[in-house]
Design a protein around this motif. Sequence first.
Motif, short mmCIF file in Angstrom:
data_model
loop_
_atom_site.label_atom_id
_atom_site.label_comp_id
_atom_site.label_asym_id
_atom_site.label_seq_id
_atom_site.Cartn_x
_atom_site.Cartn_y
_atom_site.Cartn_z
N GLU A 48 0.86 -1.17 0.00
CA GLU A 48 0.00 0.00 0.00
C GLU A 48 0.90 1.22 0.00
O GLU A 48 1.92 1.24 0.68
N ARG B 240 -2.12 5.16 -12.00
CA ARG B 240 -3.23 4.23 -12.19
C ARG B 240 -3.44 3.91 -13.67
O ARG B 240 -3.82 2.78 -14.00
N PRO C 154 -3.17 -0.06 -3.65
CA PRO C 154 -4.03 0.85 -2.90
C PRO C 154 -3.28 2.13 -2.51
O PRO C 154 -2.12 2.08 -2.08
N ASP D 130 -7.94 5.28 -1.75
CA ASP D 130 -8.46 4.01 -1.26
C ASP D 130 -8.49 4.02 0.26
O ASP D 130 -9.13 3.15 0.87
N GLY D 131 -7.77 4.97 0.84
CA GLY D 131 -7.73 5.09 2.29
C GLY D 131 -7.33 6.49 2.69
O GLY D 131 -6.92 7.31 1.85
N ARG E 88 -18.58 8.12 -5.29
CA ARG E 88 -17.82 6.99 -4.78
C ARG E 88 -18.47 6.45 -3.52
O ARG E 88 -19.26 7.14 -2.86
N GLY F 89 -16.07 2.70 1.41
CA GLY F 89 -14.98 1.96 0.77
C GLY F 89 -13.61 2.56 1.01
O GLY F 89 -12.62 2.02 0.54
N ILE F 90 -13.55 3.68 1.73
CA ILE F 90 -12.29 4.35 2.00
C ILE F 90 -11.86 4.00 3.43
O ILE F 90 -12.47 4.44 4.40
#
Length: 283
Positions: free
Chosen positions: A106, A140, A172, A191-192, A218, A222-223
């Motif tokens: 990550e 990405r 991620p 993603d976080g 979004r 999911g974060i």
Amino acid sequence: MRWATGPGALDLTRAAEEHGFESVWTVEHVVYPDDYASAYPYSPDGKMPAIPSTPIPDPLIWLAYVASATSRIRLATGILILPERNPVVLAKELATLDSLSGGRVEIGIGVGWLREEFDALGIPWERRGARTDEYVAAMRALWASDGASFTGEFASFERVSSNPKPAQGAVPIVVGGHSRAAAERAGRLGDGFFPGGSPKELAPLVDIVRQTAADCGRDPEGIAITVGSPAVMGDDPVGAVQELASLGVSRVVVPAFSLAKPTLDDAMAAFAERVLQPCAAIA
């Protein structure tokens, strides 16, 4: 610093994996400007808790070193200063490490606070936030497919392929920072989210992340939220973890120096019995 040496790094990560820790995180500074005037945002005096001779290994080389000696523990940067990196080279490095480690990487990113470091690297300080956003998109694109193209203000390429790809298709990206801008960035593209600052600042920042994500179409849930909290080393660590979980936190980072006495293995074993195992049972 013990963890910056080869034997120390291996001792730390092997013990963490053995005792059930989920991930290991490492920091970054390319250089330490001796006479910096920029204010470090996480201490009252505005200074890093380090001196110029403090060893700060390159995070990706450090993670690659410990990856080869472990098999399960996740490998993360907390954080890597993204606008200081070439995104095409970085995409390759991250995908290679992720592929070789079986999808355990990550990348925690930040825009940076130390202007003198940017100056030493010859990278503009201005618009580093916009540069960060663009670099995320460029990486990405390279991970998503061969023959990738990207056109931006800070990075551009046409029909290029970068392999290997990350094991799960992408690495991620965890956005670090304690500001509203960082929280919004996490909501837009992360993603976080790994906020710094005090625990009392956490709830409003998480709200910003969730609302921004919803505004961008979004999934707010999911974060993943990662935090550090001294309370998990206090009298009621399980209660502290439960309180953080109620705010949406899914991961708590514990400083390695707090798990070194009487010995690293003993301290980690005790923490696992006192905190990790009860929390896993509750979850």
